[in-house]
Design a protein around this motif. Structure first.
Motif, mmCIF file in Angstrom:
data_model
loop_
_atom_site.group_PDB
_atom_site.id
_atom_site.type_symbol
_atom_site.label_atom_id
_atom_site.label_comp_id
_atom_site.label_asym_id
_atom_site.label_seq_id
_atom_site.Cartn_x
_atom_site.Cartn_y
_atom_site.Cartn_z
ATOM 1 N N LEU A 24 55.652 -21.434 4.909
ATOM 2 C CA LEU A 24 54.369 -22.004 5.293
ATOM 3 C C LEU A 24 53.532 -20.893 5.913
ATOM 4 C CD1 LEU A 24 52.391 -24.342 5.919
ATOM 5 C CD2 LEU A 24 53.672 -24.726 8.032
ATOM 6 N N ALA A 25 52.458 -20.497 5.244
ATOM 7 C CA ALA A 25 51.539 -19.492 5.774
ATOM 8 C C ALA A 25 50.454 -20.198 6.564
ATOM 9 C CB ALA A 25 50.934 -18.674 4.639
ATOM 10 N N ALA A 26 50.198 -19.736 7.778
ATOM 11 C CA ALA A 26 49.235 -20.420 8.646
ATOM 12 C C ALA A 26 48.368 -19.419 9.382
ATOM 13 C CB ALA A 26 49.964 -21.315 9.653
ATOM 14 N N ALA A 27 47.089 -19.721 9.482
ATOM 15 C CA ALA A 27 46.190 -18.937 10.330
ATOM 16 C C ALA A 27 46.545 -19.201 11.793
ATOM 17 C CB ALA A 27 44.740 -19.331 10.048
ATOM 18 N N PRO A 28 46.306 -18.233 12.684
ATOM 19 C CA PRO A 28 46.707 -18.412 14.087
ATOM 20 C C PRO A 28 46.197 -19.698 14.724
ATOM 21 C CG PRO A 28 46.069 -16.144 13.694
ATOM 22 C CD PRO A 28 45.747 -16.889 12.437
ATOM 23 N N LEU A 29 44.930 -20.052 14.497
ATOM 24 C CA LEU A 29 44.375 -21.257 15.122
ATOM 25 C C LEU A 29 44.778 -22.535 14.407
ATOM 26 C CD1 LEU A 29 40.775 -20.160 16.159
ATOM 27 C CD2 LEU A 29 42.808 -20.423 17.588
ATOM 28 N N ALA A 30 45.506 -22.405 13.270
ATOM 29 C CA ALA A 30 46.021 -23.595 12.590
ATOM 30 C C ALA A 30 47.377 -24.008 13.131
ATOM 31 C CB ALA A 30 46.118 -23.333 11.086
ATOM 32 N N VAL A 31 47.972 -23.166 13.961
ATOM 33 C CA VAL A 31 49.271 -23.491 14.568
ATOM 34 C C VAL A 31 49.001 -24.331 15.805
ATOM 35 C CG1 VAL A 31 51.402 -22.560 15.522
ATOM 36 C CG2 VAL A 31 50.234 -21.342 13.682
ATOM 37 N N GLY A 32 48.994 -25.651 15.603
ATOM 38 C CA GLY A 32 48.664 -26.569 16.687
ATOM 39 C C GLY A 32 49.697 -27.658 16.845
ATOM 40 N N PRO A 33 49.387 -28.672 17.665
ATOM 41 C CA PRO A 33 50.352 -29.746 17.943
ATOM 42 C C PRO A 33 50.833 -30.468 16.692
ATOM 43 C CG PRO A 33 48.528 -29.812 19.505
ATOM 44 C CD PRO A 33 48.163 -28.802 18.476
ATOM 45 N N ARG A 34 49.949 -30.697 15.701
ATOM 46 C CA ARG A 34 50.372 -31.416 14.500
ATOM 47 C C ARG A 34 51.453 -30.636 13.759
ATOM 48 N NH1 ARG A 34 48.003 -34.990 10.752
ATOM 49 N NH2 ARG A 34 47.021 -35.938 12.568
ATOM 50 N N LEU A 35 51.266 -29.335 13.624
ATOM 51 C CA LEU A 35 52.252 -28.511 12.933
ATOM 52 C C LEU A 35 53.558 -28.456 13.718
ATOM 53 C CD1 LEU A 35 53.249 -26.489 10.851
ATOM 54 C CD2 LEU A 35 52.041 -24.698 12.086
ATOM 55 N N SER B 36 54.862 -18.258 8.646
ATOM 56 C CA SER B 36 54.289 -16.915 8.536
ATOM 57 C C SER B 36 52.834 -16.963 8.989
ATOM 58 C CB SER B 36 54.379 -16.422 7.083
ATOM 59 O OG SER B 36 53.758 -15.170 6.932
ATOM 60 N N VAL B 37 52.554 -16.409 10.162
ATOM 61 C CA VAL B 37 51.193 -16.397 10.697
ATOM 62 C C VAL B 37 50.453 -15.202 10.114
ATOM 63 C CG1 VAL B 37 49.770 -16.289 12.784
ATOM 64 C CG2 VAL B 37 51.938 -17.557 12.802
ATOM 65 N N ARG B 38 49.331 -15.477 9.434
ATOM 66 C CA ARG B 38 48.595 -14.444 8.718
ATOM 67 C C ARG B 38 47.099 -14.630 8.958
ATOM 68 N NH1 ARG B 38 51.559 -14.439 2.755
ATOM 69 N NH2 ARG B 38 53.642 -14.994 3.482
ATOM 70 N N PRO B 39 46.296 -13.598 8.674
ATOM 71 C CA PRO B 39 44.836 -13.779 8.708
ATOM 72 C C PRO B 39 44.414 -14.870 7.729
ATOM 73 C CG PRO B 39 45.396 -11.453 8.617
ATOM 74 C CD PRO B 39 46.678 -12.207 8.402
ATOM 75 N N ARG B 40 43.450 -15.692 8.123
ATOM 76 C CA ARG B 40 43.078 -16.864 7.323
ATOM 77 C C ARG B 40 42.641 -16.499 5.912
ATOM 78 N NH1 ARG B 40 39.595 -16.427 11.375
ATOM 79 N NH2 ARG B 40 40.379 -18.222 12.515
ATOM 80 N N GLU B 41 41.973 -15.342 5.738
ATOM 81 C CA GLU B 41 41.468 -15.001 4.412
ATOM 82 C C GLU B 41 42.577 -14.617 3.441
ATOM 83 O OE1 GLU B 41 41.213 -11.300 7.007
ATOM 84 O OE2 GLU B 41 40.697 -13.441 7.192
ATOM 85 N N ALA B 42 43.797 -14.300 3.952
ATOM 86 C CA ALA B 42 44.900 -13.924 3.076
ATOM 87 C C ALA B 42 45.703 -15.125 2.587
ATOM 88 C CB ALA B 42 45.830 -12.951 3.808
ATOM 89 N N ILE B 43 45.477 -16.285 3.173
ATOM 90 C CA ILE B 43 46.354 -17.425 2.896
ATOM 91 C C ILE B 43 46.118 -18.054 1.517
ATOM 92 C CG2 ILE B 43 46.942 -19.765 3.683
ATOM 93 C CD1 ILE B 43 46.629 -18.674 6.544
ATOM 94 N N PRO B 44 44.886 -18.280 1.056
ATOM 95 C CA PRO B 44 44.731 -18.859 -0.288
ATOM 96 C C PRO B 44 45.414 -18.043 -1.376
ATOM 97 C CG PRO B 44 42.661 -19.000 0.904
ATOM 98 C CD PRO B 44 43.571 -18.161 1.746
ATOM 99 N N ALA B 45 45.319 -16.713 -1.304
ATOM 100 C CA ALA B 45 45.975 -15.872 -2.310
ATOM 101 C C ALA B 45 47.488 -16.002 -2.228
ATOM 102 C CB ALA B 45 45.550 -14.419 -2.131
ATOM 103 N N ALA B 46 48.043 -16.104 -1.011
ATOM 104 C CA ALA B 46 49.493 -16.232 -0.856
ATOM 105 C C ALA B 46 49.999 -17.534 -1.461
ATOM 106 C CB ALA B 46 49.866 -16.159 0.625
ATOM 107 N N VAL B 47 49.238 -18.614 -1.300
ATOM 108 C CA VAL B 47 49.647 -19.898 -1.885
ATOM 109 C C VAL B 47 49.474 -19.866 -3.399
ATOM 110 C CG1 VAL B 47 49.227 -22.390 -1.894
ATOM 111 C CG2 VAL B 47 49.097 -21.111 0.250
ATOM 112 N N THR B 48 48.405 -19.231 -3.861
ATOM 113 C CA THR B 48 48.143 -19.168 -5.300
ATOM 114 C C THR B 48 49.213 -18.387 -6.040
ATOM 115 O OG1 THR B 48 45.750 -19.345 -4.965
ATOM 116 C CG2 THR B 48 46.471 -18.402 -7.047
ATOM 117 N N ASP B 49 49.636 -17.245 -5.474
ATOM 118 C CA ASP B 49 50.614 -16.417 -6.189
ATOM 119 C C ASP B 49 52.056 -16.793 -5.883
ATOM 120 O OD1 ASP B 49 51.312 -15.251 -3.731
ATOM 121 O OD2 ASP B 49 50.119 -13.447 -4.070
ATOM 122 N N GLY B 50 52.271 -17.831 -5.073
ATOM 123 C CA GLY B 50 53.621 -18.306 -4.815
ATOM 124 C C GLY B 50 54.332 -17.612 -3.681
#
Length: 288
Positions: free
Chosen positions: A93-104, A118-132
């Protein structure tokens, strides 16, 4: 047209540098130069000027096609790979820092599979999900009430809202605005800010929300630790805007943002219909 040559060309253009592209791609600078030259020979036109490194008219037109084409190729590769038997490795699960909250944090203990967060910069996450590289992604950003999904840059990915929260400005307890019940963004355009594009709300989003340049950085923080960011604000190094769910550091306070009426939204990204166990974690995150 060779996909590897296209990927090199897109990387050089995005970074505006042959050496930086070589570092990102993990190859020599001479290899990068050969790839670009080979693509130019194939198309019979110069695609980049070298000093400075900017696309020519032909290069800009190619870039319009190359970026979505490479994204589609990565998506196709990942989709085919998902037809293979499930590996024994963890669910990523790739997550932007501010997306790591109580729900997660509440969803993780109940996950039916071992999860790597895996905490990553938000702009890198769509590509990581797209390429698997990641099975699921959590991105975040500012939004107005009722603005549609998906967020920009998510391509063909499916997006579901996870949480929305109001915003607050973090500042030292001794700041003149510290005892206010609320603050307007327009009051803060001339203030000194911490520029923390990975860990906080990027300053360009504040400029876009207010429609002005303003919001000058006093300090840049390139890390992803939100607690460090709040400590910098508490120490008077600059203001920062964060979701109201983020507690203020000692000797600091968080004053609610009352105008404009913006929200911090977290969105879950996944390709198509996720298979188990990703589907189970997705359902827990979105409450679906």
């Amino acid at each position: 047209m060779d996909a590897q040559l296209l990927r090199t060309f897109v990387t050089v253009t995005r970074l505006a540098s042959f050496p930086a592209a070589a570092r990102e791609l993990g190859c020599g600078q001479d290899t990068v130069a050969r790839h670009v030259a080979a693509l130019e020979r194939d198309l019979g036109l110069p695609l980049l000027t070298r000093r400075p490194v900017v696309p020519t008219v032909a290069g800009a037109r190619l870039l319009e096609h190359a970026v979505p084409l490479l994204l589609r190729l990565d998506a196709a590769r990942a989709e085919v790979a998902r037809l293979a038997p499930a590996p024994d490795g963890p669910l990523v699960l790739a997550a932007a820092p501010l997306a790591v909250g109580p729900r997660l944090l509440a969803a993780l203990p109940a996950a039916t599979a071992r999860v790597t967060l895996s905490v990553r910069p938000r702009e890198a996450i769509p590509a990581a999900v797209t390429d698997g590289t990641a099975h699921l992604g959590l991105v975040d950003g500012l939004t107005g009430t009722g603005e549609p999904l998906p967020p920009p840059g998510t391509g063909t990915l499916t997006a579901h809202r996870v949480t929305e929260a109001p915003l607050a400005v973090h500042l030292p307890a001794t700041h003149p605005l510290a005892h206010r019940a609320g603050v307007r963004l327009g009051e803060l355009t001339g203030a000194r800010w911490v520029d923390a594009p990975a860990a906080g709300v990027p300053l360009d989003q504040l400029r876009a929300a207010h429609g002005t340049y303003g919001f000058r950085p006093a300090l840049r923080y390139d890390g992803t630790d939100v607690r460090t960011l709040t400590a910098l604000a508490a120490a008077g190094q600059g203001l920062t805007l964060l979701p109201a769910t983020v507690p203020a550091a000692p000797a600091a306070t968080a004053v609610p943002l009352v105008e404009p009426r913006l929200l911090h939204r977290v969105v879950l990204l996944h390709p198509g219909e996720p298979a188990a166990p990703a589907a189970d974690l997705a359902a827990r995150l979105t409450g679906r």
